[in-house]
Design an enzyme around this catalytic site. Structure first.
Site, PDB file in Angstrom:
ATOM      1  N   GLY A  94       0.684  -1.392   0.165  1.00 53.63           N
ATOM      2  CA  GLY A  94       0.081  -0.051   0.211  1.00 53.63           C
ATOM      3  C   GLY A  94       0.721   1.441  -0.031  1.00 53.63           C
ATOM      4  N   PRO A 102       4.631  -5.132  -0.885  1.00 50.00           N
ATOM      5  CA  PRO A 102       4.486  -4.081  -1.520  1.00 50.00           C
ATOM      6  C   PRO A 102       4.205  -4.305  -3.121  1.00 50.00           C
ATOM      7  CG  PRO A 102       6.722  -4.609  -1.080  1.00 50.00           C
ATOM      8  CD  PRO A 102       5.943  -5.592  -0.334  1.00 50.00           C
ATOM      9  N   GLY A 103       3.565  -3.572  -3.937  1.00 52.14           N
ATOM     10  CA  GLY A 103       3.698  -3.735  -5.374  1.00 52.14           C
ATOM     11  C   GLY A 103       4.017  -2.470  -5.884  1.00 52.14           C
ATOM     12  N   ARG A 160      -5.945   2.800 -15.545  1.00 52.15           N
ATOM     13  CA  ARG A 160      -5.943   3.400 -14.311  1.00 52.15           C
ATOM     14  C   ARG A 160      -6.410   4.974 -14.341  1.00 52.15           C
ATOM     15  NH1 ARG A 160      -2.230   5.162 -11.599  1.00 52.15           N
ATOM     16  NH2 ARG A 160      -3.092   4.739  -9.564  1.00 52.15           N
ATOM     17  N   TYR A 217      -9.853   5.037 -12.173  1.00 51.28           N
ATOM     18  CA  TYR A 217      -9.867   5.672 -10.974  1.00 51.28           C
ATOM     19  C   TYR A 217      -9.491   7.215 -11.193  1.00 51.28           C
ATOM     20  CZ  TYR A 217      -7.793   0.908  -9.894  1.00 51.28           C
ATOM     21  OH  TYR A 217      -7.571  -0.444  -9.498  1.00 51.28           O
ATOM     22  N   CYS A 247     -14.080   3.000 -28.020  1.00 53.61           N
ATOM     23  CA  CYS A 247     -15.086   3.715 -28.288  1.00 53.61           C
ATOM     24  C   CYS A 247     -15.815   3.798 -26.943  1.00 53.61           C
ATOM     25  CB  CYS A 247     -16.363   2.955 -29.239  1.00 53.61           C
ATOM     26  SG  CYS A 247     -15.517   2.876 -30.945  1.00 53.61           S
ATOM     27  N   TYR A 249       0.050  -2.107 -12.110  1.00 46.95           N
ATOM     28  CA  TYR A 249      -1.186  -1.985 -12.425  1.00 46.95           C
ATOM     29  C   TYR A 249      -1.495  -1.344 -13.976  1.00 46.95           C
ATOM     30  CZ  TYR A 249      -1.329  -2.807  -7.550  1.00 46.95           C
ATOM     31  OH  TYR A 249      -1.032  -3.417  -6.328  1.00 46.95           O
TER      32      TYR A 249
HETATM   33  C1  LIG Z   1      -2.886  -5.140  -4.123  1.00 44.60           C
HETATM   34  C2  LIG Z   1      -2.196  -5.814  -2.814  1.00 44.60           C
HETATM   35  C3  LIG Z   1      -1.147  -5.410  -2.367  1.00 44.60           C
HETATM   36  C4  LIG Z   1      -0.147  -4.533  -3.072  1.00 44.60           C
HETATM   37  O1  LIG Z   1      -0.754  -3.310  -3.036  1.00 44.60           O
HETATM   38  P1  LIG Z   1       0.152  -1.994  -3.338  1.00 44.60           P
HETATM   39  O2  LIG Z   1      -0.465  -0.880  -3.158  1.00 44.60           O
HETATM   40  O3  LIG Z   1       0.597  -2.242  -4.929  1.00 44.60           O
HETATM   41  O4  LIG Z   1       1.473  -1.988  -2.487  1.00 44.60           O
HETATM   42  C5  LIG Z   1      -0.773  -6.123  -1.331  1.00 44.60           C
HETATM   43  N1  LIG Z   1      -1.544  -7.113  -0.441  1.00 44.60           N
HETATM   44  C6  LIG Z   1      -2.730  -7.223  -0.699  1.00 44.60           C
HETATM   45  C7  LIG Z   1      -3.439  -8.322  -0.315  1.00 44.60           C
HETATM   46  C8  LIG Z   1      -3.178  -6.563  -1.999  1.00 44.60           C
HETATM   47  O5  LIG Z   1      -4.793  -6.870  -2.299  1.00 44.60           O
END
Ligand SMILES: *Cc1c(COP(=O)(O)O)cnc(C)c1O
Length: 412
Positions: free
Chosen positions: A239, A274-275, A312, A316, A342, A371
């Site tokens: 997150g 982390p993503g 995105r 969002y 379209c 994403y």
């Molecule tokens: C999407 C997700 C993440 C990664 O979130 P980021 O905002 O990209 O860091 C981590 N854990 C869970 C369970 C998620 O669904």
């Protein structure tokens, strides 16, 4: 920080001119920087060096096997949310004992596959899921390590679609239900409750919501200890946000220090998922200007990338920076940058000041490494873009561009 910089007047991905990549591989094109990816992983992971910890990259942010393999080579684990992501993680060489599995809707076969891979733990999101995992584990002669995903009812102050830890969200169990859940877990022979988990949302730009969550979890942890439930893993989810526009998210180091101070001395292994903070700014989406068109109220730049390639902005209303690949020093104009799909939601930027551009010129959409491709679709029967990885001077195609044949390959 990333390695997409202007050198000799043209945008480079590390040592390679982006225009050369577009010529060679066509557009729209995802371009990733390996050095940026490695740097971000190391910066994040090393922020927790003061604690026993495991950094589990969130596969849904960028699930290309080459990306996952790079993370695995740096010692990373994976956070998965489906059997498909498990398949990818294993294919990328991630050991089962570094995989955690989140998600509210795990199916029988997915649970079976994860047990067969002997993953580190399931992050369980409901009582029915717990009972299903227990049944399958017993059937397979195994014991499933689990944590409960706690919904701490904390407002992460981010976009509502990516807020996941508030009372009204579908995720996890509230603390009241979690008490009963751990009690039950202790009695189930196929279940070993080893962890406590949460994930409160994505693109957080301050650490307060994390700390508020941690405080609630630690209070609950103490309560469980007293009851004789010994938690070994504390999973705080992902997150941490990134800079798309003007956001000023905390540096991972600051995040790491705050958590290290709070957890110091506790017999817990911290897990992080982390993503975006690792993959977001390691990628750009390169697109070619097709047409320019002005109406009495708008100037449109119509490009060959669309909401199916990068959803995105449409989903969002997210901001993505846009830069010229070969700046020509022209005056700026206010544009809507739109794709060929379209739908009126098909835009990459609205009311954006950009240097005047012309047909055939290239634009780069920033912060497209997380994403981006993973949320791409074939809407309007558009083949999905290729992905290339640049590492210094080296260029590797890590996913080929889809063809028309690919579009219909599974249709009978
Ligand atoms: C999407 C997700 C993440 C990664 O979130 P980021 O905002 O990209 O860091 C981590 N854990 C869970 C369970 C998620 O669904």
């Amino acid at each position: 920080m990333h390695y997409f910089e202007y050198k000799n007047g043209s945008m480079h991905a590390e040592e390679v001119p982006v225009a050369d990549l577009a010529r060679e591989y066509g557009t729209p094109l995802y371009v990733y920087s390996a050095s940026t990816l490695r740097r971000h992983f190391k910066a994040f992971d090393s922020a927790f060096n003061g604690l026993e910890h495991l950094t589990c990259f969130s596969v849904k942010a960028n699930s290309n096997i080459s990306v996952l393999r790079m993370m695995a080579e740096l010692g990373g684990g994976m956070d998965i949310v489906s059997g498909g992501e498990l398949f990818r993680a294993l294919k990328a060489g991630v050991p089962g004992n570094k995989i955690v599995y989140s998600g509210v809707g795990k199916k029988d076969h997915e649970i079976r596959e994860a047990l067969a891979a002997d993953i580190l733990m399931f992050n369980v999101e409901s009582m029915q899921e717990l009972s299903r995992i227990n049944d399958i584990a017993l059937d397979m002669g195994r014991v499933a390590r689990i944590s409960f995903r706690i919904n701490p009812d904390v407002d992460p102050k981010t976009h509502p679609y990516i807020s996941t830890g508030m009372k009204k969200n579908k995720f996890g169990l509230d603390i009241e239900h979690s008490r009963k859940a751990y009690d039950l877990a202790l009695e189930l022979p196929g279940i070993d409750p080893v962890g406590m988990d949460c994930h409160i949302g994505s693109q957080l730009t301050s650490i307060e919501p994390f700390m508020e969550t941690l405080e609630k979890l630690l209070r609950f942890y103490n309560e469980l200890e007293e009851k004789g439930v010994h938690i070994r893993y504390l999973d705080l989810g992902g997150g941490l946000g990134i800079t798309y526009d003007q956001e000023e998210p905390p540096h991972p180091e600051e995040f790491g220090k705050a958590l290290t101070d709070a957890l110091n001395g506790l017999p817990l292994t911290l897990i992080l998922e982390p993503g975006r903070v690792i993959a977001g700014n390691m990628g750009i989406l390169v697109t070619e200007v097709q047409y320019l068109k002005s109406t009495p109220s708008k100037n449109f730049v119509i490009v060959d990338a669309a909401m199916n390639d990068l959803v995105r902005p449409a989903l969002y209303q997210s901001y993505h920076g846009i830069g010229e690949v070969e700046p020509r020093g022209r005056a700026c104009k206010v544009y809507d940058v739109v794709g060929p799909i379209c739908e009126t939601s098909d835009f990459l930027a609205r009311d954006r000041e950009l240097p005047e551009t012309e047909q055939g010129e290239l634009l780069a959409v920033y912060s497209a490494g997380a994403y981006g491709f993973t949320m791409a679709s074939n809407y309007n029967s558009r083949p999905r873009p290729a992905e290339v990885m640049v590492d210094g001077e080296k260029v590797s195609v890590i996913r080929k561009r889809e063809t028309y044949q690919d579009l219909v390959a599974l249709e009978l």
